[in-house]
Scaffold this active site. Structure first.
Site, PDB file in Angstrom:
ATOM      1  N   LYS A  16       0.846  -1.211   0.000  1.00 15.73           N
ATOM      2  CA  LYS A  16       0.000   0.000   0.000  1.00 15.73           C
ATOM      3  C   LYS A  16       0.872   1.248   0.000  1.00 15.73           C
ATOM      4  O   LYS A  16       2.039   1.215   0.411  1.00 15.73           O
ATOM      5  CB  LYS A  16      -0.934   0.034   1.219  1.00 15.73           C
ATOM      6  CG  LYS A  16      -0.237   0.001   2.599  1.00 15.73           C
ATOM      7  CD  LYS A  16      -0.065   1.340   3.262  1.00 15.73           C
ATOM      8  CE  LYS A  16       0.449   1.230   4.694  1.00 15.73           C
ATOM      9  NZ  LYS A  16       1.308   2.323   5.128  1.00 15.73           N
ATOM     10  N   ASP A 142      -3.295  -1.587  10.400  1.00 12.44           N
ATOM     11  CA  ASP A 142      -3.307  -1.464   8.939  1.00 12.44           C
ATOM     12  C   ASP A 142      -3.932  -2.674   8.245  1.00 12.44           C
ATOM     13  O   ASP A 142      -4.003  -2.701   7.023  1.00 12.44           O
ATOM     14  CB  ASP A 142      -1.864  -1.297   8.413  1.00 12.44           C
ATOM     15  CG  ASP A 142      -1.413   0.153   8.417  1.00 12.44           C
ATOM     16  OD1 ASP A 142      -2.264   1.039   8.640  1.00 12.44           O
ATOM     17  OD2 ASP A 142      -0.207   0.393   8.194  1.00 12.44           O
TER      18      ASP A 142
END
Ligand code: C5P
Length: 290
Positions: A16, A142
């Site tokens: 990401k 996350d």
């Protein structure tokens, strides 16, 4: 490395990039309240799962420096979901690691999310969307953002996730320095939001199709703390900006730096210039959007 029988399953786990990262404040639980737009890119780990024989959970990794015990998020996911499976299944998990660690790329969290989805199916646990999100959040801040495909906007500690459609169809040039940065150290160095910097309207970002314009909209509130923890990253960012004439940004708590480019042919010459610097990896990545 693979020596599995026929029941093997393979999943990929993308990295990401935090395009924006606003830190709204420190919470009473010690975590930080975030508002961040995060995209996924085509830099990925691969996870192979198969039934095991002896040990209940056996984790193998292509990188010897990555722990394969309870410290690994894959272990945590397997153990948590294993408690919901009766009778339990001994499994072997192979992690083929491509995403650098301590790089703000969320590799460990992405691995955990991919395995969570795989085990939910494999073990027919029937977890609802809310249950999957809760399991993911329990493993790491996350992890939930990787359960929703494509670009997302996250809130809270990271547990609130909503899709965020980007019009931008360009690529990202990613530069991974030779050093890693500890997320916990960066958050510990963060003291306050400082002057209230207004959040640029995220609607503009959604509609933005130009790389230069998008580079002008991105921000990361952790930057000051990151440079306190790792002053070499500030120096590298300045070097990159001078060398390329492009604005660079930090993803998450670092250490990877990135800039938006119109297309691979615009990024190509920049890659050549950046490779002259003593960095670990330079990569042109595509944004994954469903
Ligand atoms: O949740 P996770 O263990 O991945 O977070 C790693 C560290 O990052 C935490 O220990 C905390 O110091 C910091 N963190 C934070 N606020 C968040 C996410 C992470 O303070 N929203």
């Amino acid at each position: 490395m693979s020596s599995f029988p026929g029941d093997r399953q393979v999943v990929i786990a993308p990295a990401k990039i935090n395009l924006t990262l606003r830190v709204l404040g420190k919470r009473s639980d010690g975590y930080h309240e975030l508002d961040s737009v995060v995209c996924k890119v085509d830099w990925q780990d691969t996870i192979v799962v198969a039934g095991g024989a002896a040990a209940k959970i056996e984790l193998r990794c292509t990188r010897p420096d990555i722990p394969t015990d309870g410290r690994n998020l894959l272990w945590k996911v397997t153990q948590r979901l294993g408690q919901r499976k009766s009778p339990s299944e001994a499994i072997v998990i192979e992690l083929h690691k491509e995403i650098p660690v301590g790089a703000g790329l969320g590799g460990g969290s992405s691995d955990a999310a991919a395995l969570l989805l795989l085990l939910n199916q494999r073990w027919q646990l029937g977890l609802t969307v809310a249950e999957r999100q809760a399991e993911a959040a329990a493993v790491g801040s996350d992890v939930p953002l990787f359960l929703v495909p494509g670009t997302v906007r996250i809130g809270g500690r990271g547990e609130r996730v909503e899709p965020f459609r980007l019009a931008f169809r360009g690529v990202l040039l990613l530069v991974k320095p030779t050093f890693a940065i500890s997320t916990a150290a960066v958050y510990a160095a963060w003291s306050s939001p400082g002057e209230a910097i207004p959040t640029p309207p995220l609607e503009n970002m959604k509609q933005c199709t130009s790389a230069a314009a998008l580079n002008g909209l991105l921000f990361n509130d952790l930057e000051t703390s990151i440079y306190q923890v790792e002053p070499r990253l500030r120096a590298l960012k300045h070097q990159l900006e001078e060398l390329t004439g492009q604005r660079f940004h930090v993803t998450g708590s670092g250490s990877t730096l990135f800039t938006c480019c119109e297309d691979p042919s615009a990024a190509g010459p920049l890659v050549q210039r950046v490779r002259a610097l003593p960095v670990e990896q330079v990569r042109v990545a595509r944004i994954l959007d469903p």
